[in-house]
Design a protein around this motif. Structure first.
Motif, PDB file in Angstrom:
ATOM      1  N   MET A 151       0.840  -1.193   0.000  1.00 16.52           N
ATOM      2  CA  MET A 151       0.000   0.000   0.000  1.00 16.52           C
ATOM      3  C   MET A 151       0.882   1.252   0.000  1.00 16.52           C
ATOM      4  O   MET A 151       1.961   1.260   0.577  1.00 16.52           O
ATOM      5  CB  MET A 151      -0.905   0.018   1.228  1.00 16.52           C
ATOM      6  N   GLY A 152       0.401   2.293  -0.635  1.00 19.16           N
ATOM      7  CA  GLY A 152       1.136   3.545  -0.665  1.00 19.16           C
ATOM      8  C   GLY A 152       0.290   4.692  -0.142  1.00 19.16           C
ATOM      9  O   GLY A 152      -0.906   4.787  -0.439  1.00 19.16           O
ATOM     10  N   ALA A 153       0.914   5.571   0.654  1.00 16.94           N
ATOM     11  CA  ALA A 153       0.239   6.764   1.159  1.00 16.94           C
ATOM     12  C   ALA A 153       0.739   7.955   0.370  1.00 16.94           C
ATOM     13  O   ALA A 153       1.943   8.116   0.177  1.00 16.94           O
ATOM     14  CB  ALA A 153       0.523   6.954   2.647  1.00 16.94           C
ATOM     15  N   GLN A 154      -0.168   8.797  -0.087  1.00 14.33           N
ATOM     16  CA  GLN A 154       0.200   9.876  -0.981  1.00 14.33           C
ATOM     17  C   GLN A 154       0.334  11.217  -0.277  1.00 14.33           C
ATOM     18  O   GLN A 154       0.190  11.324   0.951  1.00 14.33           O
ATOM     19  CB  GLN A 154      -0.826   9.975  -2.108  1.00 14.33           C
ATOM     20  N   PHE A 155       0.624  12.233  -1.061  1.00 13.10           N
ATOM     21  CA  PHE A 155       0.713  13.621  -0.603  1.00 13.10           C
ATOM     22  C   PHE A 155      -0.554  14.028   0.154  1.00 13.10           C
ATOM     23  O   PHE A 155      -0.508  14.683   1.190  1.00 13.10           O
ATOM     24  CB  PHE A 155       0.919  14.481  -1.857  1.00 13.10           C
ATOM     25  N   LEU A 156      -1.715  13.626  -0.360  1.00 12.58           N
ATOM     26  CA  LEU A 156      -2.994  13.932   0.291  1.00 12.58           C
ATOM     27  C   LEU A 156      -3.234  12.940   1.424  1.00 12.58           C
ATOM     28  O   LEU A 156      -3.393  11.740   1.203  1.00 12.58           O
ATOM     29  CB  LEU A 156      -4.130  13.840  -0.733  1.00 12.58           C
ATOM     30  N   TYR A 157      -3.276  13.448   2.653  1.00 16.26           N
ATOM     31  CA  TYR A 157      -3.501  12.570   3.808  1.00 16.26           C
ATOM     32  C   TYR A 157      -4.975  12.215   3.941  1.00 16.26           C
ATOM     33  O   TYR A 157      -5.358  11.061   4.066  1.00 16.26           O
ATOM     34  CB  TYR A 157      -3.006  13.256   5.084  1.00 16.26           C
ATOM     35  N   ASP A 158      -5.844  13.221   3.929  1.00 12.90           N
ATOM     36  CA  ASP A 158      -7.289  12.990   3.925  1.00 12.90           C
ATOM     37  C   ASP A 158      -8.002  14.293   3.594  1.00 12.90           C
ATOM     38  O   ASP A 158      -7.370  15.330   3.368  1.00 12.90           O
ATOM     39  CB  ASP A 158      -7.792  12.378   5.241  1.00 12.90           C
ATOM     40  N   SER A 159      -9.320  14.245   3.549  1.00 19.73           N
ATOM     41  CA  SER A 159     -10.142  15.417   3.256  1.00 19.73           C
ATOM     42  C   SER A 159     -11.452  15.285   4.026  1.00 19.73           C
ATOM     43  O   SER A 159     -11.665  14.299   4.757  1.00 19.73           O
ATOM     44  CB  SER A 159     -10.396  15.531   1.752  1.00 19.73           C
ATOM     45  N   CYS A 160     -12.358  16.242   3.852  1.00 18.80           N
ATOM     46  CA  CYS A 160     -13.565  16.256   4.689  1.00 18.80           C
ATOM     47  C   CYS A 160     -14.567  15.162   4.328  1.00 18.80           C
ATOM     48  O   CYS A 160     -15.405  14.783   5.129  1.00 18.80           O
ATOM     49  CB  CYS A 160     -14.239  17.625   4.595  1.00 18.80           C
ATOM     50  N   ARG A 161     -14.529  14.653   3.089  1.00 11.76           N
ATOM     51  CA  ARG A 161     -15.374  13.564   2.595  1.00 11.76           C
ATOM     52  C   ARG A 161     -16.818  13.975   2.267  1.00 11.76           C
ATOM     53  O   ARG A 161     -17.595  13.144   1.824  1.00 11.76           O
ATOM     54  CB  ARG A 161     -15.410  12.374   3.563  1.00 11.76           C
ATOM     55  N   HIS A 162     -17.204  15.214   2.511  1.00 12.04           N
ATOM     56  CA  HIS A 162     -18.613  15.549   2.280  1.00 12.04           C
ATOM     57  C   HIS A 162     -18.834  16.814   1.448  1.00 12.04           C
ATOM     58  O   HIS A 162     -19.965  17.141   1.107  1.00 12.04           O
ATOM     59  CB  HIS A 162     -19.366  15.693   3.618  1.00 12.04           C
ATOM     60  N   CYS A 163     -17.769  17.553   1.108  1.00 10.17           N
ATOM     61  CA  CYS A 163     -17.952  18.732   0.261  1.00 10.17           C
ATOM     62  C   CYS A 163     -18.170  18.288  -1.189  1.00 10.17           C
ATOM     63  O   CYS A 163     -18.025  17.111  -1.528  1.00 10.17           O
ATOM     64  CB  CYS A 163     -16.745  19.667   0.355  1.00 10.17           C
ATOM     65  N   ASP A 164     -18.524  19.216  -2.048  1.00 11.03           N
ATOM     66  CA  ASP A 164     -18.775  18.888  -3.448  1.00 11.03           C
ATOM     67  C   ASP A 164     -17.555  18.255  -4.108  1.00 11.03           C
ATOM     68  O   ASP A 164     -17.682  17.319  -4.900  1.00 11.03           O
ATOM     69  CB  ASP A 164     -19.176  20.142  -4.236  1.00 11.03           C
ATOM     70  N   TYR A 165     -16.360  18.760  -3.781  1.00 12.24           N
ATOM     71  CA  TYR A 165     -15.150  18.226  -4.408  1.00 12.24           C
ATOM     72  C   TYR A 165     -14.908  16.779  -3.988  1.00 12.24           C
ATOM     73  O   TYR A 165     -14.590  15.920  -4.819  1.00 12.24           O
ATOM     74  CB  TYR A 165     -13.945  19.097  -4.047  1.00 12.24           C
ATOM     75  N   CYS A 166     -15.061  16.508  -2.715  1.00 19.76           N
ATOM     76  CA  CYS A 166     -14.881  15.137  -2.235  1.00 19.76           C
ATOM     77  C   CYS A 166     -15.918  14.198  -2.843  1.00 19.76           C
ATOM     78  O   CYS A 166     -15.597  13.077  -3.263  1.00 19.76           O
ATOM     79  CB  CYS A 166     -14.978  15.091  -0.711  1.00 19.76           C
TER      80      CYS A 166
END
Length: 253
Positions: free
Chosen positions: A1-16
């Protein structure tokens, strides 16, 4: 498994919700505002990516950031078969961008600072090398036919703007590298030639899956130097001084 530059996000906005987590206003970045770069780490399940079979996890580590930024930027800028791509800077992002563009079927020029970089550029597969200290890089690109995409991988906004007039009509200036200098663009050539400017802030989890799959399919891996965790501060100092010399990957005994 690989972890990227992006750790996490809010998961509920339009972009997510539409799969553009990298654009989330509440995103957190690995190693900057969230823990990372240690022997053990705790990561979010939706933000780690399985490695394709046969892809060396150590050599593939820089693909999680530099590779993702280059690959995702190129494809969003429209690089493809028969297009002309100019890459500015042959560091981690730049060297991978050359190889990705070639694998996409593009013709590639590499713009560096001095003539000493030409041999390495040819080895990467670039058909043309431009030493910006000796030649007007924009004029050289115009003589080449104009670049459909100029990918700036150098940590200099000025280096990017110097290449704008080297774009072919309908071409795209792609910022993957920059500094604090404001971006200043000449309006007339932009309007008359319908030029575009965009940037690539790494990518979302599905973009990383595509990057890794493409890299495995085409055998694209960066050159890396293995170091221990205790060597990381010296490596960061060397990078800050501009003498990093390639990608370093921390390994643990």
């Amino acid at each position: 498994m690989g972890a990227q530059f992006l750790y996490d996000s809010c998961r509920h906005c339009d972009y997510c919700m539409r799969g553009d987590q990298i654009l989330c206003p509440a995103k957190r970045i690995t190693g900057i505002v969230a823990d990372g770069y240690a022997e053990y780490g705790l990561f979010q399940a939706g933000y780690v990516t399985p490695l394709p079979a046969g892809l060396d996890p150590v050599a593939a580590a820089p693909l999680m950031c530099a590779g993702l930024t280059a690959f995702n930027g190129l494809r969003r800028a429209g690089a493809g078969a028969g297009s002309r791509v100019a890459v500015v800077g042959a560091g981690g992002i730049g060297a991978l961008a050359v190889r990705y563009a070639l694998a996409m079927g593009a013709r590639v020029a590499l713009v560096g600072r001095s003539a000493s970089g030409e041999a390495a550029a040819r080895e990467l597969g670039a058909e043309m090398y431009v030493a910006s200290r000796d030649t007007d890089p924009a004029a050289a690109l115009r003589a080449w036919g104009g670049a459909d995409v100029v990918l700036n991988a150098a940590p200099s906004t000025e280096a990017a703007t110097a290449l704008l007039t080297g774009l072919a009509p309908d071409g795209t200036l792609l910022l993957c590298g920059y500094d604090a200098t404001p971006l200043t663009l000449p309006s007339q050539p932009m309007v008359l030639n319908r030029l575009h400017v965009m940037a690539s802030p790494s990518g979302s989890p599905h973009d990383l899956r595509d990057t890794l799959a493409f890299s495995a399919r085409h055998g694209i891996l960066p050159q890396v130097t293995l170091i221990g965790l205790d060597e990381a501060p010296a490596a960061l100092e060397a990078m800050g001084a501009g003498s990093g010399g390639g990608r370093r990957v921390i390994t643990f005994a």
